[in-house]
Design an enzyme around this catalytic site. Structure first.
Site, PDB file in Angstrom:
ATOM      1  N   ASP A  12      47.645   5.984 -13.216  1.00 50.66           N
ATOM      2  CA  ASP A  12      47.873   4.705 -12.530  1.00 50.66           C
ATOM      3  C   ASP A  12      48.311   3.656 -13.549  1.00 50.66           C
ATOM      4  OD1 ASP A  12      46.916   5.931 -10.256  1.00 50.66           O
ATOM      5  OD2 ASP A  12      44.882   5.142 -10.507  1.00 50.66           O
TER       6      ASP A  12
HETATM    7  N1  URA Z   1      42.403   9.198 -11.291  1.00 48.30           N
HETATM    8  C1  URA Z   1      42.659   7.915 -10.950  1.00 48.30           C
HETATM    9  O1  URA Z   1      42.032   7.369 -10.067  1.00 48.30           O
HETATM   10  N2  URA Z   1      43.633   7.276 -11.624  1.00 48.30           N
HETATM   11  C2  URA Z   1      44.330   7.821 -12.642  1.00 48.30           C
HETATM   12  O2  URA Z   1      45.178   7.169 -13.246  1.00 48.30           O
HETATM   13  C3  URA Z   1      44.042   9.162 -12.987  1.00 48.30           C
HETATM   14  C4  URA Z   1      43.075   9.825 -12.295  1.00 48.30           C
END
Ligand code: URA
Length: 236
Positions: free
Chosen positions: A101
């Protein structure tokens, strides 16, 4: 390989720009100016363009320490994209083996080898990804068993696959998951009534984020790191 093709595969030049560079006498093979596009480049030959040595890119395997606020996508109107942090030829032919993310930091693997990245990202594989998670509310010890058994994510059928939780302090834990569902870690903690406030990926399979890489820096993987992905597959 023909010299014009060699130039295209080693640089960002198109075939017509490569031909123009050749005609201008900017290309040398083993020190000799070559203007013929069809000239055959032999193994071990040194090819230069404007005096700089160029070489076939081959397959590339990269680890990058993703900073906060950079997006794991090829283009975006709001955020800077992760591939733009790579000061290398032809970043556009690379892809990300498991996105993070925009507000998650840590290890991102980048390659042009689709079979290799499939070992990491395919839901059928069991490549563990370890995250350092900071949460809003205190962690309770019974979460270890809950995550090991699997939790129900909002909008998904069935439980998550077994995940390993190591509680480090009231608000910090290491979580290793083998899946890569959308926002998985955040949704797992949401499923148990908590909220992730910071998320950092430390490892993918046997590949650990290099502690010498500052956020925004990258390096090529070692041969052993590249091979570790296939080795995990073979041992399963
Ligand atoms: N899980 C999440 O919630 N975000 C990420 O960036 C990676 C794994």
């Amino acid at each position: 390989m023909r010299l014009d093709k060699y130039i295209c595969e080693s640089t960002s030049l198109t075939r017509s720009l490569a031909k123009k560079a050749l005609h201008r006498g900017e290309v040398c093979c083993d020190g000799e100016v070559i203007k013929d596009s069809g000239f055959k480049v032999r193994d071990g030959m040194t090819v230069t363009l404007d005096g700089n040595e160029i070489g076939l890119l081959g397959q590339r395997y990269i680890m990058l320490h993703k900073p906060d606020g950079i997006i794991c996508s090829t283009q975006d109107e709001e955020y800077q994209c992760v591939l733009s942090l790579l000061d290398i030829e032809k970043p556009d032919i690379l892809h990300i083996a498991g996105r993070l993310d925009v507000d998650t930091t840590g290890l991102v693997l980048i390659t042009d080898d689709g079979q290799w990245s499939h070992q990491i990202t395919s839901p059928k594989k069991t490549c563990g990804k370890r995250y350092r998670v900071t949460v809003a509310d205190p962690l309770s010890a019974d979460l270890v068993a809950q995550f090991a058994e699997g939790v129900q994510l909002n909008g998904e059928d069935g439980l998550t696959r077994p995940a390993e939780l190591e509680i480090l302090s009231a608000h910090e834990a290491l979580l290793t998951i083998v899946e890569g569902k959308y926002h998985q870690v955040k949704r797992m903690f949401a499923a148990v009534g908590n909220k992730v406030t910071a998320l950092h990926r430390e490892s993918v399979g046997a590949i650990e984020l290099d502690a010498d890489l500052e956020a925004g820096e990258w390096r090529y993987l070692t041969d052993a790191e590249v091979a570790s992905v296939a080795a995990e597959k073979a041992s399963k």
